[in-house]
Design a protein around this motif. Structure first.
Motif, PDB file in Angstrom:
ATOM      1  N   GLN A 179      71.503  31.047  -9.802  1.00  0.00           N
ATOM      2  CA  GLN A 179      71.191  32.471  -9.689  1.00  0.00           C
ATOM      3  C   GLN A 179      71.342  33.202 -11.026  1.00  0.00           C
ATOM      4  OE1 GLN A 179      69.898  33.954  -6.955  1.00  0.00           O
ATOM      5  NE2 GLN A 179      69.859  31.863  -6.160  1.00  0.00           N
ATOM      6  N   SER A 180      71.938  32.539 -12.001  1.00  0.00           N
ATOM      7  CA  SER A 180      72.147  33.168 -13.300  1.00  0.00           C
ATOM      8  C   SER A 180      70.822  33.291 -14.047  1.00  0.00           C
ATOM      9  CB  SER A 180      73.135  32.345 -14.132  1.00  0.00           C
ATOM     10  OG  SER A 180      73.226  32.839 -15.441  1.00  0.00           O
ATOM     11  N   HIS A 181      70.654  34.388 -14.772  1.00  0.00           N
ATOM     12  CA  HIS A 181      69.460  34.569 -15.600  1.00  0.00           C
ATOM     13  C   HIS A 181      69.574  33.787 -16.907  1.00  0.00           C
ATOM     14  CE1 HIS A 181      67.644  37.561 -13.016  1.00  0.00           C
ATOM     15  NE2 HIS A 181      68.783  38.232 -12.978  1.00  0.00           N
ATOM     16  N   ASP A 182      70.769  33.350 -17.245  1.00  0.00           N
ATOM     17  CA  ASP A 182      70.960  32.556 -18.453  1.00  0.00           C
ATOM     18  C   ASP A 182      70.534  31.115 -18.197  1.00  0.00           C
ATOM     19  OD1 ASP A 182      71.998  34.799 -19.620  1.00  0.00           O
ATOM     20  OD2 ASP A 182      74.093  34.216 -19.317  1.00  0.00           O
ATOM     21  N   ALA A 183      69.963  30.506 -19.218  1.00  0.00           N
ATOM     22  CA  ALA A 183      69.611  29.092 -19.137  1.00  0.00           C
ATOM     23  C   ALA A 183      70.825  28.265 -19.554  1.00  0.00           C
ATOM     24  CB  ALA A 183      68.423  28.796 -20.047  1.00  0.00           C
ATOM     25  N   ILE A 184      71.302  27.404 -18.658  1.00  0.00           N
ATOM     26  CA  ILE A 184      72.519  26.623 -18.903  1.00  0.00           C
ATOM     27  C   ILE A 184      72.146  25.149 -18.978  1.00  0.00           C
ATOM     28  CG2 ILE A 184      74.838  26.080 -18.079  1.00  0.00           C
ATOM     29  CD1 ILE A 184      74.767  28.748 -16.549  1.00  0.00           C
TER      30      ILE A 184
ATOM     31  N   ALA B 209      75.566  24.358 -23.310  1.00  0.00           N
ATOM     32  CA  ALA B 209      74.801  25.379 -24.039  1.00  0.00           C
ATOM     33  C   ALA B 209      74.346  26.452 -23.054  1.00  0.00           C
ATOM     34  CB  ALA B 209      73.597  24.762 -24.733  1.00  0.00           C
ATOM     35  N   VAL B 210      74.741  27.687 -23.314  1.00  0.00           N
ATOM     36  CA  VAL B 210      74.320  28.827 -22.497  1.00  0.00           C
ATOM     37  C   VAL B 210      73.385  29.678 -23.347  1.00  0.00           C
ATOM     38  CG1 VAL B 210      75.053  30.829 -21.169  1.00  0.00           C
ATOM     39  CG2 VAL B 210      76.499  28.783 -21.233  1.00  0.00           C
ATOM     40  N   ALA B 211      72.114  29.737 -22.956  1.00  0.00           N
ATOM     41  CA  ALA B 211      71.092  30.454 -23.721  1.00  0.00           C
ATOM     42  C   ALA B 211      70.699  31.722 -22.968  1.00  0.00           C
ATOM     43  CB  ALA B 211      69.874  29.564 -23.945  1.00  0.00           C
ATOM     44  N   ARG B 212      70.860  32.847 -23.632  1.00  0.00           N
ATOM     45  CA  ARG B 212      70.520  34.148 -23.027  1.00  0.00           C
ATOM     46  C   ARG B 212      69.263  34.710 -23.687  1.00  0.00           C
ATOM     47  NH1 ARG B 212      75.237  38.193 -21.822  1.00  0.00           N
ATOM     48  NH2 ARG B 212      75.393  36.582 -20.206  1.00  0.00           N
ATOM     49  N   ASP B 213      68.291  35.060 -22.867  1.00  0.00           N
ATOM     50  CA  ASP B 213      67.043  35.642 -23.361  1.00  0.00           C
ATOM     51  C   ASP B 213      67.330  37.028 -23.952  1.00  0.00           C
ATOM     52  OD1 ASP B 213      64.521  36.677 -23.806  1.00  0.00           O
ATOM     53  OD2 ASP B 213      63.669  35.950 -21.936  1.00  0.00           O
ATOM     54  N   ILE B 214      67.014  37.211 -25.231  1.00  0.00           N
ATOM     55  CA  ILE B 214      67.290  38.488 -25.905  1.00  0.00           C
ATOM     56  C   ILE B 214      65.987  39.167 -26.333  1.00  0.00           C
ATOM     57  CG2 ILE B 214      69.589  37.829 -26.680  1.00  0.00           C
ATOM     58  CD1 ILE B 214      68.386  37.183 -29.410  1.00  0.00           C
TER      59      ILE B 214
END
Length: 361
Positions: free
Chosen positions: A49-54, A147-152
């Protein structure tokens, strides 16, 4: 030979064989196993459910061993294409070296780096701006990287718009001041520093706005109404750091947040000393024009009165020169008539200036 009743019950024997009997060792772990499986499924659902890519990466091989749903949905890949792929292949080539250096065995004892701003690659080859946080962990003796990647994308766009607005404010030829609710300057652009004679805009911050006015009470005439109304404008006497005085035009507005709460006050300042000097020069020129117009009217009458006497005397003379005197008198009268017409034209000019320039009132 045992009797049939002494033989073990066939159903009980079956349950013991498959691990469900009363004395089965496996049966005692089955509820705990189910509970742990349930916890795992809930945790996995939470990650998805997280918007971050893990990404969970084998730190030695560099291969993605697991990933959250966002990891493949944002990139446009399928899950099978992400899991099993080399993680560095999902990063833009320019930044692969930084991530490889972190996961390299020689760097594993070094301090954890801060978030890395880079880009993930979509299946189309287009980049996704992200901020990646990396952390090394051990599971069952194996080393992994999380690695936790957040769309910026939106953040970078907002930062770009903010930089444009800041550049516009800094390049404005008008001085822009932002004041807190107590009237202290918390921001000044370059033009404001020049208007108030400061070497840098930062010299204005922290000072009360009224410190740069010849009449400190004049600030109250601006700030007090501005705190109550949406906008305000007016003229004040400004004072530079060197003590010199100048004419200052100020327009102000209130800055509120999305909940309509007052945050600060913004003032736009302009040195109008040159403008006021030009207006004074125009006013004096207009006054001189009016004096000239009045003199035209008076001089015409003053000239005509004696001229009429000359014409009358010449008409009674029995002398050949009388005709020449009359001719010259009529010529002078014609000149006066043209001066009268010029007076009328000048009056029209005066009326035009009064309408256009608002002078002479």
């Amino acid at each position: 030979m045992k009797r049939r009743s002494e033989l073990p019950d066939r159903e009980a024997l079956r349950e013991r064989i498959i691990g469900l009997g009363e004395r089965s060792v496996h049966k005692s772990y089955y509820p705990e196993l189910q509970e742990r499986m349930g916890d795992l499924e809930r945790f996995r659902a939470l990650l998805d459910q997280s918007h971050d890519a893990i990404f969970l990466i084998d730190a030695v091989a560099g291969v993605v061993v697991d990933a959250s749903r966002s990891a493949w949905e944002q990139s446009g890949f399928t899950r099978s294409a992400v899991v099993g792929a080399y993680f560095l292949d999902l990063i833009v080539p320019a930044d692969r070296g930084r991530i490889y250096a972190f996961m390299d065995s020689s760097a594993r004892e070094k301090k954890m780096p801060g978030p890395l701003v880079t880009s993930l690659l979509r299946s189309t080859g287009d980049p996704i701006p992200v901020e990646i946080t990396l952390k090394l962990v051990r599971f069952s003796g194996n080393l992994y990287a999380v690695a936790v990647a957040r769309d910026i994308t939106e953040r970078q766009e907002a930062e770009r718009e903010l930089r444009i607005k800041e550049s516009a404010i800094e390049s404005s030829t008008d001085g822009i001041l932002i004041l807190d609710l107590e009237g202290r300057i918390i921001y000044a652009n370059r033009a404001a520093g020049e208007i108030f004679g400061c070497a840098s805009p930062g010299a204005l911050t922290g000072h009360a706005f009224q410190a740069f006015l010849t009449d400190p009470d004049g600030a109250l005439s601006v700030l007090r109404p501005l705190a109550l109304g949406p906008s305000l404008h007016g003229e004040l006497q400004g004072q530079r750091l060197d003590g010199s005085v100048f004419d200052l035009y100020v327009s102000g507005s209130r800055v509120k947040d999305e909940k309509d709460r007052l945050l600060c006050l913004m003032l736009i300042c302009r040195d109008i000393s040159d403008q006021k000097a030009v207006e004074e020069m125009k006013r004096r020129a207009y006054e001189q024009l009016e004096r000239n117009i009045e003199q035209f009217a008076v001089l015409g009458d003053h000239i005509r009165n004696p001229l009429q006497g000359i014409v009358g005397l010449a008409a009674m003379m029995d002398d050949p020169a009388a005709g020449q005197i009359l001719r010259l008198s009529y010529l002078i009268d014609d000149i006066i008539t043209r001066l009268d017409r010029g007076w009328v034209d000048s009056e029209n000019v005066r009326q035009f200036l009064r309408r256009r320039e608002n002078f002479g009132r």
